[in-house]
Design an enzyme around this catalytic site. Structure first.
Site, PDB file in Angstrom:
ATOM      1  N   ARG A 918       0.861  -1.194   0.000  1.00 18.73           N
ATOM      2  CA  ARG A 918       0.000   0.000   0.000  1.00 18.73           C
ATOM      3  C   ARG A 918       0.896   1.241   0.000  1.00 18.73           C
ATOM      4  O   ARG A 918       1.879   1.310   0.739  1.00 18.73           O
ATOM      5  CB  ARG A 918      -0.872  -0.037   1.247  1.00 18.73           C
ATOM      6  CG  ARG A 918      -2.060   0.845   1.197  1.00 18.73           C
ATOM      7  CD  ARG A 918      -2.865   0.719   2.470  1.00 18.73           C
ATOM      8  NE  ARG A 918      -3.645  -0.497   2.551  1.00 18.73           N
ATOM      9  CZ  ARG A 918      -4.099  -0.990   3.717  1.00 18.73           C
ATOM     10  NH1 ARG A 918      -3.783  -0.420   4.860  1.00 18.73           N
ATOM     11  NH2 ARG A 918      -4.826  -2.081   3.743  1.00 18.73           N
ATOM     12  N   ARG A 987      -2.001   6.414   9.616  1.00 17.94           N
ATOM     13  CA  ARG A 987      -2.112   5.882   8.252  1.00 17.94           C
ATOM     14  C   ARG A 987      -2.209   7.012   7.224  1.00 17.94           C
ATOM     15  O   ARG A 987      -2.203   8.184   7.578  1.00 17.94           O
ATOM     16  CB  ARG A 987      -3.356   4.987   8.162  1.00 17.94           C
ATOM     17  CG  ARG A 987      -3.373   3.833   9.153  1.00 17.94           C
ATOM     18  CD  ARG A 987      -2.470   2.731   8.689  1.00 17.94           C
ATOM     19  NE  ARG A 987      -2.535   1.547   9.519  1.00 17.94           N
ATOM     20  CZ  ARG A 987      -3.387   0.512   9.334  1.00 17.94           C
ATOM     21  NH1 ARG A 987      -4.281   0.550   8.378  1.00 17.94           N
ATOM     22  NH2 ARG A 987      -3.329  -0.539  10.117  1.00 17.94           N
ATOM     23  N   LYS A1052      -4.010   1.119  14.959  1.00 20.47           N
ATOM     24  CA  LYS A1052      -3.916   2.067  13.850  1.00 20.47           C
ATOM     25  C   LYS A1052      -4.558   3.404  14.205  1.00 20.47           C
ATOM     26  O   LYS A1052      -5.408   3.467  15.106  1.00 20.47           O
ATOM     27  CB  LYS A1052      -4.563   1.486  12.618  1.00 20.47           C
ATOM     28  CG  LYS A1052      -6.033   1.129  12.765  1.00 20.47           C
ATOM     29  CD  LYS A1052      -6.500   0.426  11.511  1.00 20.47           C
ATOM     30  CE  LYS A1052      -7.809  -0.308  11.734  1.00 20.47           C
ATOM     31  NZ  LYS A1052      -8.146  -1.199  10.654  1.00 20.47           N
ATOM     32  N   LYS A1054      -6.168   6.975  12.268  1.00 22.39           N
ATOM     33  CA  LYS A1054      -6.567   7.478  10.954  1.00 22.39           C
ATOM     34  C   LYS A1054      -7.021   8.940  11.018  1.00 22.39           C
ATOM     35  O   LYS A1054      -7.772   9.296  11.920  1.00 22.39           O
ATOM     36  CB  LYS A1054      -7.698   6.633  10.385  1.00 22.39           C
ATOM     37  CG  LYS A1054      -7.298   5.191  10.127  1.00 22.39           C
ATOM     38  CD  LYS A1054      -8.448   4.381   9.576  1.00 22.39           C
ATOM     39  CE  LYS A1054      -7.972   3.012   9.128  1.00 22.39           C
ATOM     40  NZ  LYS A1054      -9.069   2.196   8.598  1.00 22.39           N
ATOM     41  N   CYS A1273     -14.993  -3.645  -0.114  1.00 19.90           N
ATOM     42  CA  CYS A1273     -13.570  -3.846   0.190  1.00 19.90           C
ATOM     43  C   CYS A1273     -13.043  -4.982  -0.673  1.00 19.90           C
ATOM     44  O   CYS A1273     -13.791  -5.600  -1.409  1.00 19.90           O
ATOM     45  CB  CYS A1273     -13.398  -4.176   1.663  1.00 19.90           C
ATOM     46  SG  CYS A1273     -13.912  -5.858   2.032  1.00 19.90           S
ATOM     47  N   CYS A1279      -7.406 -11.032   0.898  1.00 21.65           N
ATOM     48  CA  CYS A1279      -7.414 -10.587   2.285  1.00 21.65           C
ATOM     49  C   CYS A1279      -7.546 -11.768   3.239  1.00 21.65           C
ATOM     50  O   CYS A1279      -8.496 -12.543   3.156  1.00 21.65           O
ATOM     51  CB  CYS A1279      -8.548  -9.596   2.520  1.00 21.65           C
ATOM     52  SG  CYS A1279      -8.601  -9.136   4.245  1.00 21.65           S
ATOM     53  N   CYS A1318     -15.552  -8.818   6.005  1.00 22.42           N
ATOM     54  CA  CYS A1318     -15.464  -9.153   7.424  1.00 22.42           C
ATOM     55  C   CYS A1318     -15.819  -7.917   8.213  1.00 22.42           C
ATOM     56  O   CYS A1318     -15.931  -6.829   7.664  1.00 22.42           O
ATOM     57  CB  CYS A1318     -14.050  -9.659   7.765  1.00 22.42           C
ATOM     58  SG  CYS A1318     -12.884  -8.346   8.125  1.00 22.42           S
ATOM     59  N   CYS A1322     -13.350  -2.150   6.265  1.00 20.96           N
ATOM     60  CA  CYS A1322     -12.506  -1.291   5.424  1.00 20.96           C
ATOM     61  C   CYS A1322     -13.294  -0.370   4.493  1.00 20.96           C
ATOM     62  O   CYS A1322     -12.840   0.718   4.188  1.00 20.96           O
ATOM     63  CB  CYS A1322     -11.543  -2.141   4.603  1.00 20.96           C
ATOM     64  SG  CYS A1322     -10.355  -2.983   5.624  1.00 20.96           S
TER      65      CYS A1322
HETATM   66  S1  SF4 Z   1     -13.134  -5.427   5.540  1.00 15.73           S
HETATM   67 FE1  SF4 Z   1     -12.243  -7.342   6.182  1.00 15.73          FE
HETATM   68  S2  SF4 Z   1     -12.348  -8.602   4.379  1.00 15.73           S
HETATM   69 FE2  SF4 Z   1     -12.608  -6.540   3.679  1.00 15.73          FE
HETATM   70  S3  SF4 Z   1     -10.550  -5.915   3.139  1.00 15.73           S
HETATM   71 FE3  SF4 Z   1     -10.950  -5.217   5.205  1.00 15.73          FE
HETATM   72  S4  SF4 Z   1     -10.103  -6.821   6.472  1.00 15.73           S
HETATM   73 FE4  SF4 Z   1     -10.323  -7.692   4.435  1.00 15.73          FE
END
Ligand code: SF4
Ligand code: FMN
Length: 1421
Positions: A918, A987, A1052, A1054, A1273, A1279, A1318, A1322
């Site tokens: 990244r 970040r 983290k 932000k 995401c 991931c 998940c 993100c």
């Molecule tokens: S929300 Fe969860 S699954 Fe999606 S990119 Fe972020 S860590 Fe990975």
């Protein structure tokens, strides 16, 4: 005849009849019968006759509410497969599907799981009677009934016409002629309905009507279940035959009634010729029934395929039994001789399966008018079936090429004769350009125009005009399937390869990788690519569109250019047309990764130019291809030119890893053997996210402290043979997915299950105990309660069944207990010590503390760890576990391709590790030069795509370890870096990308850069490791981190900067947010400051929650950096370092109290923040298309779906942006919604950029409001935290929800919909109006009620929903929104006003009232 009898019953019992024609021209035999009946009868029925190939779904749906609807057809796979899609909608309709089958029940068995009742008849009388059962069942139960029957010429005793309706409407009889309905609570309701209908029918027709019919020995040793057209009316000693005519519902208890205790062997014979997966459906039912029985000695179950069952003799059965006794149970047996496969003399154009269209589309896009498919299915109606064979096509090509040669010769002749200078010129030019795709056509046209004016008497001119079709240089293709590769000679493929003609052959291989070993075991498929390469003068390529689109294009263009035969073998794995593209993609990846389908190009013409003819475009190759390459000595050249690549090709993949594992296992075993006194304890675990692993390791450590010799390993790392040698084993497992086993234990459990299915007793020495870890509320619906700790419970039962001795009862840990899984663990562990006789031992030593991220950070030497050493280690593609925590601070995440994880494990090689990189790029601004470098890095080091992230930066995926350093160096060379893009530090700082307020944007960009620079870690490790910059004075220079200290932050951190009215950055999702405040003239005066925003949650853990930031005051521009710093320092010193799940600033603030927290910040600042000033946000989504800034600058915002920049069939977006970057003089701005703004476009470049946008379809902005407002995401496959699909799935879901919006007139209305794989969040799902958060594959938590401009959190509406449930929820909701919304009311506000969901007032109360309100509340929530 069966069909006539069935048609009569259908006609007499139905209110509406629908029938599909069996071919374009022929009438169906059902329809013929219907017509005759309607002419005779007094009560004519509506009959709908559908054309051949038409999808019956919509017609059936239209009539689904009538009294009884009957559909009839002959078994056609495509038609039946299509029906599957509609059966869900017809689930509560009184519908009978009568399907006439030939001698293969594969298609019927595929449909079976979608229909509650499936009946099968193989005599005409049975077909008649079962048609009555089906009609009665469908009418009474209002459910679909599938009735499959064999069409045979036999006489039938038919019921009287006027008795049919009274029979259908007759009340159910519980007792008829002594038959009693099964009434116990264990018999499923559906089965009882069937029995009731069967009994009533039997009483009516006065013949037995049964689900299973038994014949033969009373106490048989061998039971043969038959499903199919088999007549075995003879007796064999000790054998009973059970004929099956009910396929659904078929309770295990029913099957078991026919397997008496005397039976030692069961053979399940099914008439399935085309079944592609390993086990057939009925066989699986019988195996599972046998497993469920409480018999001590379970019989061995075999599977057999029924070939021609019409003339079975006792000898055939004897042979079958003989083979069953001599072969292992896994061998598929056969009964009966092969019957001829019926051939269809139809002359309709064959249907081209949907997926195959992808290659045809590429061909036509590439070659346009020049493309000729010489065996196109379109030729069939005029030329017959033969038109699709290679011989036919080759004949056409040969004829065409001869004609073209004749044309060339004639042109040359004409040039020698007296012709006009203009014609001479044109003909010469054409001759020179005759092989040029475009010029040959254009010049050809001009030649023809001129020739038409010439002397028509000239026979050469006349002949040339007759051959004018041959002027353009045509790209000739023969397209075929892998069926050709079974017999290259007979299929005609060999002739094409050996023809030396300039012809291209495209062979599509559709066999999915996962079923490669189970299709047609009797026939050996040949490797067409290798075969063609051995010819030496043939261009060969192996491609896969779902693996590398660019390689496909390259290969097809090269094949077209090659002067001679070209063979392109293309991979397209799919089982049927309904398989989603995502499945095709996953299968492709497995195959390419495993070397089963290598990607390569072989161009013999290169050899003459002294170049290497072979290019390997993927990483792994199969043995036979490698042997070929070795033989050709090309690999050795490859070795010299690319030594690193070659060592990977030559060395069998993962050998080192296997060896290392073997050594480790040996060592552990040795240690185990040498331990004395106490019995050794082996702890085996299966764990997905590490909790069960931690428990297993702790158990082993605590065992050691009690003097035991203990060792720990994953379940999948031990073989059954080794396990048999163990005495005491403790198993620890969590649950992943709906009751499923975690990844690293799945193979182990599968092996146990197979052994159990075979009735084996594996263990005679094993003493075991199991500790299961689960969450009793992970799947909160009452009907899902059995998922709780299912993995542990299953394992416990299986081990006992296989002969293991359970020495202590299973322990159950529940995340919901007061102390989490510890509560259950504390009760279980003492039992283990007791069994091992060490319970009385007192342990005084302190347990070693588990290593946490805090330890890793502290011991890392300012983020160095052993990263540098790990990069040097070529034996593995990964880094050490602790280093992977540290590389995050350097902007690098270790990942592995999860699509192929299982398969690689099965092969014994390590996961396909790669890294995600990244970039740090404050405010998401980069120059065109930087874009070009990013584009190149993606191709050279990554997976060829760029991801624009929700933190407004670039992400590269799929960078393998040896490319890592080079990629980072290239990024740094272009004056960007990756430092602190991840990790427990500040970040990437994000800022509103609003182009309309350009002046403000420039100021906020500067402000963001200043904050980013102010908070950047000072460690020199980054430069040392990645850029080879040595410390100036050797070891003398010591790093210091003035802001972070050696522990860095607890989590983290932000920062975001927003410019009202646009809240694209979702300022309240950040730890620190700055909201730009302007004066009356629009000049920036400073910022309101918000604190404590954050998204991450853990499923089911109410101590975690998302939180929207709180505004605490106002600061000036100059104060900004200092304010951020002081907030960060208060968090550094007060954040919870003991629990990472509770470590973000949001929890610190809620724990300290907002005022106390603010006071601490102001104490450090030495002054108070000013009161917050008014501001207004109105949206958080991007504006698309052309925008002019307040300084007259020009910008264009492109829509990049979910930020993935790549070339794809919809448009070559990556190439397009690259072309724009080459001429663009302004900047690019990435947006936090993952789109792209081409910014500050110079006036003079507007026309050219407009043209490029159009050419590469980057200006396609006519998307629905929903799509433009959606984001996802990354999730699968890279991931590591993903629990469900996100980026690859959201577009598919949007397609469906979009339709609902369109139906309600909301096409252009924006609804913010977000998805993540998940709960980490993100893509900021908790601020969306509708959100989906992955729980398990295909299952999502659904949230509603977020504020349209990111001002309010949403709330859980449903805990776990699948796609059909999502659509069923949204359909009425969106309709109501369209009808009832108030002026300007957004969806997120509407769902609250309409009473679906309560508003979320604060993070702490996020869980309160989850699950919907009032009548919308999920009952078990
Ligand atoms: S929300 Fe969860 S699954 Fe999606 S990119 Fe972020 S860590 Fe990975
Ligand atoms: C995707 C997923 C699915 C889960 N499914 C279940 C389930 O079906 N039954 C259950 O009891 N627990 C379920 N859980 C809870 C976990 O088993 C539990 O949190 C466990 O402690 C996780 O351990 P691990 O980190 O070793 O994988 C699930 C958790 C996740 C993340």
């Amino acid at each position: 005849m069966s069909t006539a009898a069935v048609a009569r019953v259908a006609y007499l019992s139905s209110d509406v009849l629908v029938d599909s024609r069996p071919s374009l021209t022929a009438e169906s035999s059902f329809a013929t019968a219907y017509k005759t009946l309607s002419k005779q009868g007094t009560d004519p029925k509506p009959i709908y006759s559908l054309p051949f190939g038409a999808d019956p779904g919509s017609t059936l749906s239209r009539h689904s509410s009538v009294g009884l609807l009957s559909y009839s057809t002959e078994s056609q796979p495509q038609l039946l497969n299509r029906l599957v899609v509609h059966l869900n909608d017809l689930a509560n309709s009184p519908l009978v599907l009568h399907v006439a089958v030939q001698d293969d029940l594969t298609d019927i068995l595929v449909l079976r799981s979608s229909v509650p009742f499936v009946l099968y008849s193989h005599t005409a009388q049975q077909a008649h009677d079962n048609a009555l059962v089906a009609s009665r069942l469908a009418r009474l139960e209002r459910k679909p009934v599938l009735h499959a029957f064999v069409d045979v010429e036999e006489s039938v005793d038919e019921v009287q016409e006027d008795q049919v309706l009274p029979f259908l409407l007759k009340e159910s009889n519980a007792i008829v002629n002594g038959s009693v309905l099964p009434s116990d609570e264990y018999t499923p309701a559906l089965y009882r309905s069937y029995v009731s209908a069967a009994i009533t029918t039997a009483a009516f027709v006065r013949r037995p009507v049964r689900a299973l019919t038994e014949q033969g020995a009373r106490s048989p040793q061998i039971v043969i279940f038959t499903l199919g057209r088999v007549t075995a009316d003879f007796n064999i000693d000790d054998v009973s035959f059970v004929d099956i005519s009910l396929l659904n519902p078929l309770p295990a208890s029913e099957l078991l009634r026919y397997i008496p205790p005397s039976a030692t062997r069961v053979i399940v014979v099914e008439q399935v010729r085309r079944w592609t997966t390993k086990w057939t459906p009925l066989y699986l039912e019988v195996v599972s029934a046998v497993q469920q029985s409480d018999r001590e000695d379970t019989p061995v179950v075999h599977s057999a395929v029924l070939e021609d069952g019409t003339s079975i003799q006792p000898l055939d059965v004897a042979k079958l039994i003989e083979r069953a006794k001599s072969e292992p149970p896994s061998t598929r047996l056969r009964l009966g001789g092969l019957s001829p496969v019926p051939t269809k003399a139809a002359t309709e154009a064959p249907h081209v399966p949907k997926h195959e269209g992808s290659y045809l589309k590429i061909l036509s896009q590439l070659f346009g008018d020049r493309l000729e498919i010489s065996n196109s299915p379109d030729l069939v109606p005029s030329q017959g079936q033969l038109a699709t064979t290679p011989e036919f096509a080759l004949g056409r090509v040969r004829g065409d090429l001869e004609q073209r040669q004749e044309l060339i010769d004639l042109v040359k002749d004409l040039l020698q004769s007296y012709i006009s200078p203009e014609l001479h010129q044109l003909l010469s030019e054409w001759l020179l350009a005759k092989d040029d795709a475009h010029k040959s056509a254009q010049l050809g046209k001009e030649v023809v125009e001129v020739l038409k004016l010439e002397d028509n008497e000239n026979p050469t001119v006349a002949r040339i005009l007759a051959l004018q079709a041959q002027f353009p240089s045509i790209s000739r293709w023969i397209v075929g399937s892998d069926a050709w590769s079974y017999d290259l000679g007979a299929s005609g493929l060999h002739h094409a390869i050996a023809s030396r003609l300039n012809v291209n052959v495209l062979v599509l291989d559709t066999v999915p990788y996962s079923t490669r070993n189970v299709v047609d075991p009797s026939r050996r498929k040949q490797d067409v690519g290798l075969y063609a390469m051995n010819h030496g003068d043939v261009y060969v390529a192996s491609i896969a569109v779902y693996s590398s689109y660019a390689q496909v294009l390259q290969a097809l263009v090269e094949a077209d250019k090659f002067d001679g035969p070209s063979v392109v073998v293309a991979y397209l794995p799919y089982k049927n047309e309904e398989v989603p593209a995502l499945e095709v993609l996953k299968e492709t990846k497995l195959a390419v990764d495993a070397g089963y389908w290598p990607l390569y190009r072989w161009d013999p013409s290169k050899e003459t130019k002294g170049q290497e003819p072979f290019s390997l475009d993927s990483d792994a190759v199969k043995n036979d291809l490698q042997q070929f390459l070795d033989r050709q000595n090309h690999l050795s050249q490859l070795v010299r030119s690319k030594p690193v690549l070659a060592s990977e090709i030559v060395g069998s993949l993962g050998e080192n890893v296997k060896e290392a594992r073997r050594k480790r296992a040996q060592q552990a075993y040795q240690e185990l053997l040498t331990a004395i006194d106490a019995p050794p304890l082996l702890v085996l675990y299966a764990s997905d996210s590490g909790k069960a692993e931690k428990v297993a390791r702790r158990l082993a450590t605590r065992g050691k402290m009690r003097g035991l010799s203990t060792s720990v390993a994953t379940m999948d790392s031990i073989s059954i043979e080794d396990l048999k040698k163990e005495e005491y084993v403790a198993f620890v497992t969590s649950v992943a997915g709906q009751g499923e086993f975690p990844q690293n234990g799945r193979t182990f459990l599968k092996t146990l299950n197979i052994a159990a299915a075979r009735g084996e007793k594996l263990f005679d020495n094993l003493k075991f105990t199991v500790f299961g870890m689960g969450d009793s509320h992970y799947w909160p619906r009452a009907e899902d309660a059995h998922y709780y700790n299912k993995a542990g419970k299953d394992l416990d039962a299986r081990l006992a069944q296989l002969g293991g001795e359970r020495v202590a009862d299973i322990g159950l840990g529940d995340d919901q207990d007061a102390d989490g899984p510890e509560t259950g663990y504390k009760a279980w562990e003492p039992l283990v010590w007791k069994v091992l006789g060490v319970d009385a031992i007192e342990v005084h030593e302190a347990e070693p503390e588990p290593i946490t991220n805090e330890h890793i950070k502290a011991a890392s030497g300012y983020l160095r760890g052993t990263i540098a050493e790990g990069l040097e280690d070529t034996t593995t593609g990964s880094l050490a576990a602790s280093d992977t925590q540290l590389t995050k601070f350097h902007g690098i995440y270790q990942q592995d391709d999860r699509d192929i994880r299982d398969e690689r494990q099965a092969q014994g090689v390590e996961p396909a590790y790669s890294f995600m990189i990244r970039v740090r790029m404050p405010a998401g601004v980069c120059t065109p030069e930087q874009w070009l470098v990013m584009d190149q890095i993606a191709d050279e080091h990554g997976n060829g795509t760029l991801k624009i992230t929700t933190r407004q930066t670039f992400q590269f995926h799929g960078v393998i370890k040896r490319h890592l350093k080079k990629a980072i160096q290239d990024i740094n060379r272009t004056l960007l870096d990756t430092l602190a893009a991840c990790g427990d530090v500040n970040r990437n700082v994000i800022a509103t990308a609003l182009p309309s307020r350009s002046k403000l944007h420039r100021q906020t960009w500067e402000f963001s850069k200043a904050i980013s620079a102010h908070l950047i870690p000072r460690t020199t490790a980054y430069h040392e490791i990645w850029l080879d910059k040595k410390l100036v004075a050797g070891e003398a220079v010591k790093d210091v981190e003035p802001l972070y200290g050696e522990f860095y932050l607890p989590r983290k951190f932000k920062v975001a900067v927003a410019v009202p009215p646009l809240n694209d950055v979702d300022v309240f999702a950040n730890d620190v947010g700055f909201i730009a405040i302007t004066d009356e003239k629009g000049g920036l005066t400073g910022f309101n400051v918000s604190v404590g925003g954050g998204m991450g949650v853990t499923h089911g853990n109410k101590k975690t929650y998302p939180r929207a930031g709180t505004v605490i005051g106002f600061c000036t521009i100059e104060q900004g950096c200092e304010v951020t710093e002081k907030i960060m320092l208060v968090q550094r010193d007060n954040g919870n370092r003991a629990d990472r799940k509770n470590a973000r600033l949001k929890y610190t603030i809620d724990r300290m109290g907002l005022e106390v927290f603010k006071g601490e910040v102001e104490k450090l600042l030495g002054y108070k923040l000013q009161p917050a000033r008014p501001y207004t946000f109105d949206r958080n989504i991007d504006d698309f298309g052309w925008i002019t800034g307040d300084d007259e600058s020009h910008h264009f915002s492109c829509f990049i779906e979910n930020g993935r920049v790549q070339d794809e069939p919809n448009g070559d977006f990556k190439t397009g942006i690259r072309e724009i970057a080459k001429i663009h003089k302004g900047t690019f701005r990435l947006t936090t919604n993952q789109h792209l703004i081409i910014s500050d476009i110079a006036e003079e470049d507007i026309p050219q950029i407009t043209e490029l946008l159009k050419k590469y379809k980057l200006d396609h902005l006519d998307q629905s409001g929903l799509r433009l407002s959606s984001s996802a995401c990354v999730a699968f496959p890279t991931c590591g935290l993903a629990m469900a699909e996100s980026e690859r799935y959201l577009p598919i879901l949007v397609d469906k929800v979009e339709k609902i919006c369109e139906e309600n007139g909301l096409r252009n209305d924006s609804i913010v919909m977000r998805m993540t794989g998940c709960p980490n969040g993100c893509a900021r799902p908790y601020l969306a109006e509708i959100a989906f958060v992955g729980k398990a594959p295909g299952s999502y938590m659904m949230l509603l009620g977020g504020g349209y401009y990111g001002q309010r959190l949403n709330k859980i509406y449903r805990d776990a929903v699948t796609e059909p449930e999502i659509l069923a929820i949204l359909k009425p909701m969106i309709k109501r929104y369209a009808l009832e919304r108030q002026d300007g009311e957004h969806f997120g506000d509407f769902v609250i006003r309409a009473g679906y969901i309560a508003p979320t007032e604060s993070g702490i109360t996020w869980w309160d009232r989850a699950g919907g309100e009032g009548e919308w509340r999920e009952t078990s929530a």
